[in-house]
Scaffold this motif. Structure first.
Motif, PDB file in Angstrom:
ATOM      1  N   ALA A  69       0.832  -1.205   0.000  1.00  0.00           N
ATOM      2  CA  ALA A  69       0.000   0.000   0.000  1.00  0.00           C
ATOM      3  C   ALA A  69       0.864   1.253   0.000  1.00  0.00           C
ATOM      4  CB  ALA A  69      -0.928   0.001   1.209  1.00  0.00           C
ATOM      5  N   PHE A  70       1.912   1.259   0.817  1.00  0.00           N
ATOM      6  CA  PHE A  70       2.786   2.430   0.850  1.00  0.00           C
ATOM      7  C   PHE A  70       3.516   2.601  -0.474  1.00  0.00           C
ATOM      8  CE2 PHE A  70       6.954   4.402   1.844  1.00  0.00           C
ATOM      9  CZ  PHE A  70       6.495   5.650   2.195  1.00  0.00           C
ATOM     10  N   GLY A  71       4.009   1.499  -1.040  1.00  0.00           N
ATOM     11  CA  GLY A  71       4.694   1.588  -2.324  1.00  0.00           C
ATOM     12  C   GLY A  71       3.790   2.073  -3.435  1.00  0.00           C
ATOM     13  N   MET A  72       2.544   1.615  -3.441  1.00  0.00           N
ATOM     14  CA  MET A  72       1.592   2.054  -4.459  1.00  0.00           C
ATOM     15  C   MET A  72       1.260   3.533  -4.290  1.00  0.00           C
ATOM     16  SD  MET A  72      -0.876  -1.297  -4.492  1.00  0.00           S
ATOM     17  CE  MET A  72      -1.878  -0.844  -5.906  1.00  0.00           C
ATOM     18  N   GLU A  73       1.142   3.959  -3.038  1.00  0.00           N
ATOM     19  CA  GLU A  73       0.863   5.383  -2.786  1.00  0.00           C
ATOM     20  C   GLU A  73       2.009   6.257  -3.281  1.00  0.00           C
ATOM     21  OE1 GLU A  73       1.852   8.966  -0.999  1.00  0.00           O
ATOM     22  OE2 GLU A  73       2.668   7.153  -0.054  1.00  0.00           O
TER      23      GLU A  73
END
Length: 302
Positions: free
Chosen positions: A28-32
């Motif tokens: 999720a953090f990487g996608m954000e």
């Protein structure tokens, strides 16, 4: 990347695995950070629904709401699950910092300052990450016109121990904020000299210093000296390379905010309006942007 590494192993995990939430939170953090905000938000929500105590998942969702200008959602989420993420863990202070960004976006500066004093005040034992949170919040409040008094001093004292390392420009950026805010010109010189000494090497570190780190650090110093034309030139030319210095998009946004304030203070309404247009694209309803816009118009009127 932080987005792709979890993707490579995702098929080997399922909700039956007790640690599955951590894979979701990382992705999720990487996608954000890659700009996939809606997908990242869905991943982060899945993460915290499976494990409300997954503070990295909480952190990822805080980023998603921040980047999309969903300030009300962010405040509500962070407050509602505060007992899950605000205990003694590595991210507790940093997640407080994210909550403070929402207060700043709402122009509730006193609330943000109170949160700083309660959770982010620096001591001689503070970790570097916690020092960055304090410096970054105080600098934003300073840009917003808030008098933060002597709160800078403990962070500046700590940063003095690292000025000659030129280890990571993200650290150096925050160190320079504290040197500027406390009037430590000799120490600021030492920090710039350390970066310049590492400017012409053959390593990736030298390339990062050359393309991003040194101009950003010198731009912040110029801003502190009220040399807004120099600050504008340095920060405007380096800000699109800022990803090289480390930190997140939300953390590096302080560069854009400093450039915006330099434009306002120099009466450069064209630059100020352009930067505000950029912010409005992702945050169409922002009291903070409205405040900066009003100040830009007032500066031209004067």
């Amino acid at each position: 990347s932080t987005r792709d590494r979890p993707a490579r192993v995702m098929s080997h995990w399922s909700e039956a695995d007790p640690e599955y939430s951590y894979i979701l939170g990382m992705q999720a953090f990487g996608m954000e950070e890659a700009g996939h905000y809606q997908q990242a938000e869905a991943r982060a929500l899945q993460c915290v629904s499976l494990n409300p105590k997954d503070t990295w998942g909480v952190h990822a969702l805080a980023h998603c709401y921040e980047m999309q200008g969903k300030t009300k959602n962010g405040i509500s989420f962070m407050q509602d699950c505060e007992d899950k993420w605000a205990n003694n863990n590595y991210l507790s202070i940093h997640n407080r910092w994210h909550l403070s960004l929402y207060w700043i976006e709402n122009c509730e500066f006193e609330t943000a300052l109170q949160m700083h004093d309660q959770y982010m005040a620096v001591s001689p034992q503070s970790e570097m990450m916690d020092m960055h949170d304090s410096a970054a919040l105080l600098w934003r409040l300073h840009l917003d016109g808030v008098d933060v008094g002597e709160r800078w001093v403990p962070a500046a004292n700590n940063y003095e121990n690292y000025l000659d390392q030129a280890y990571m420009p993200f650290n150096d950026m925050h160190a320079m904020m504290s040197m500027v805010a406390t009037g430590r010109d000799q120490q600021a010189d030492k920090l710039v000299a350390a970066l310049e000494d590492n400017l012409d090497g053959s390593t990736a570190s030298s390339d990062i210093i050359k393309l991003a780190g040194l101009p950003i650090v010198k731009g912040i110093r110029a801003f502190g000296r009220a040399d807004y034309e120099t600050a504008k030139t340095l920060l405007a030319n380096a800000r699109h390379n800022a990803h090289m210095i480390g930190g997140s998009i939300a953390q590096r946004d302080v560069i854009n905010l400093t450039l915006l304030e330099a434009a306002i203070r120099s009466g450069d309404q064209s630059m100020a309006n352009g930067l505000l247009a950029e912010r409005t694209l992702m945050k169409p309803s922002s009291p903070l942007s409205d405040m900066f816009g009003a100040r830009a118009n007032a500066a031209v009127a004067d």
